[in-house]
Motif scaffolding. Structure first.
Motif, mmCIF file in Angstrom:
data_model
loop_
_atom_site.group_PDB
_atom_site.id
_atom_site.type_symbol
_atom_site.label_atom_id
_atom_site.label_comp_id
_atom_site.label_asym_id
_atom_site.label_seq_id
_atom_site.Cartn_x
_atom_site.Cartn_y
_atom_site.Cartn_z
ATOM 1 N N THR A 85 -9.562 8.467 -57.623
ATOM 2 C CA THR A 85 -10.267 9.570 -58.262
ATOM 3 C C THR A 85 -11.675 9.115 -58.605
ATOM 4 N N LEU A 102 -13.525 8.115 -51.297
ATOM 5 C CA LEU A 102 -12.364 8.953 -51.602
ATOM 6 C C LEU A 102 -11.803 9.629 -50.357
ATOM 7 N N TYR A 147 -13.746 13.929 -55.752
ATOM 8 C CA TYR A 147 -12.288 14.015 -55.859
ATOM 9 C C TYR A 147 -11.785 15.381 -55.390
#
Length: 276
Positions: A85, A102, A147
């Motif tokens: 995250t 990510l 995220y």
């Protein structure tokens, strides 16, 4: 005996799921993760075979495949819980690097694992379970861009894969958990503090935002419910297409508004920043 490969087994919710699976005599779990100390602990549990697995590296995934082949020629489940995250502005700091990182872990890593192990899964008439997030279906929140876009991508990947594998009789299920108290939550706190210290544009706004963010992240969702949901998804003869567990109340309320209405709420709560 059923066989499963479980990624993200050395972090937070993944660890809890693997520990519960160790209590089930009908499952043998290849618990993949990158934290050596946690892998050592998992290796002491019954029915758990710890493997060092970095989903961002094909050679690591291939090595795990060879380990699994030394025990069995089929898999009954692939469970993707490896993930990261972040909390960062999309226009400041290392935002592009955060997006790349990510996407590499949350999206490409998931796709890499499923592609590499698929032949064994097909051999076992198994199923794929992908862990997304409430952020994968809710209206995006500010400062969670890397995220959110990675989890939107996981959702899209999951649905496309499901509609491809219906022709092969392979279920593809997504889990969309809300916030739970894990080491990932601590990572958000650290990223927030770093962002508020370094921001050029948003210090006043982020100072106002912090109490609400803390309240949302500090929800005392019962992780046992999520663990039971994951195991149900692994074992049910007729699993749902998706499971939403622990959805945040404040964020859920925003879903009742049109997109423009959500923008208005954010502006009313935090105010306009204006020019420097």
């Amino acid at each position: 005996m059923k066989y499963a490969v479980f990624t993200g087994a050395t972090g937070g919710l993944g660890t809890l799921c693997v520990k519960e699976l160790s209590r089930l005599a009908n499952w043998m779990v290849f618990a993949g993760g990158t934290k050596e100390a946690e892998l050592e602990k998992l290796g002491k549990l019954p029915n758990i075979i710890p493997v060092r697995l970095d989903v961002t590296k094909q050679e690591s995934v291939n090595a795990t495949l060879e380990i699994i082949k030394s025990y069995t020629n089929k898999l009954d489940a692939i469970v993707n819980f490896a993930g990261m995250t972040s909390f960062t502005s999309l226009i400041e700091g290392e935002s592009v690097e955060a997006i790349e990182k990510l996407l590499n872990v949350n999206v490409v890593g998931t796709a890499r694992v499923n592609r590499t192990f698929f032949d064994m899964l097909y051999q076992g008439h198994g199923r794929i379970i992908n862990c997304s997030s409430e952020s994968g279906w809710m209206t995006p929140q500010p400062f969670a861009g890397p995220y959110v876009l990675s989890k939107y991508a996981v959702d899209a990947y999951n649905d496309s894969l499901r509609r491809e594998l219906i022709y092969l009789g392979i279920p593809v299920i997504k889990i969309q958990p809300g916030s739970y108290e894990t080491n990932i939550t601590q990572q958000v706190y650290e990223n927030f503090d770093k962002t508020i210290s370094n921001t050029k544009y948003y210090k006043k706004l982020l100072t106002k935002m912090k109490p609400l963010m803390m309240m949302e992240l500090n929800q005392k969702n019962d992780s046992r419910r999520l663990v039971k949901t994951v195991i149900h998804a692994m074992e049910s003869r007729h699993p749902k297409l998706k499971y939403r567990v622990g959805t945040g109340k404040l964020l859920a309320m925003l879903e009742l508004l049109p997109e423009g209405g959500v923008d208005v709420v954010y502006k009313l709560i935090f105010g306009k920043q204006g020019h420097l």
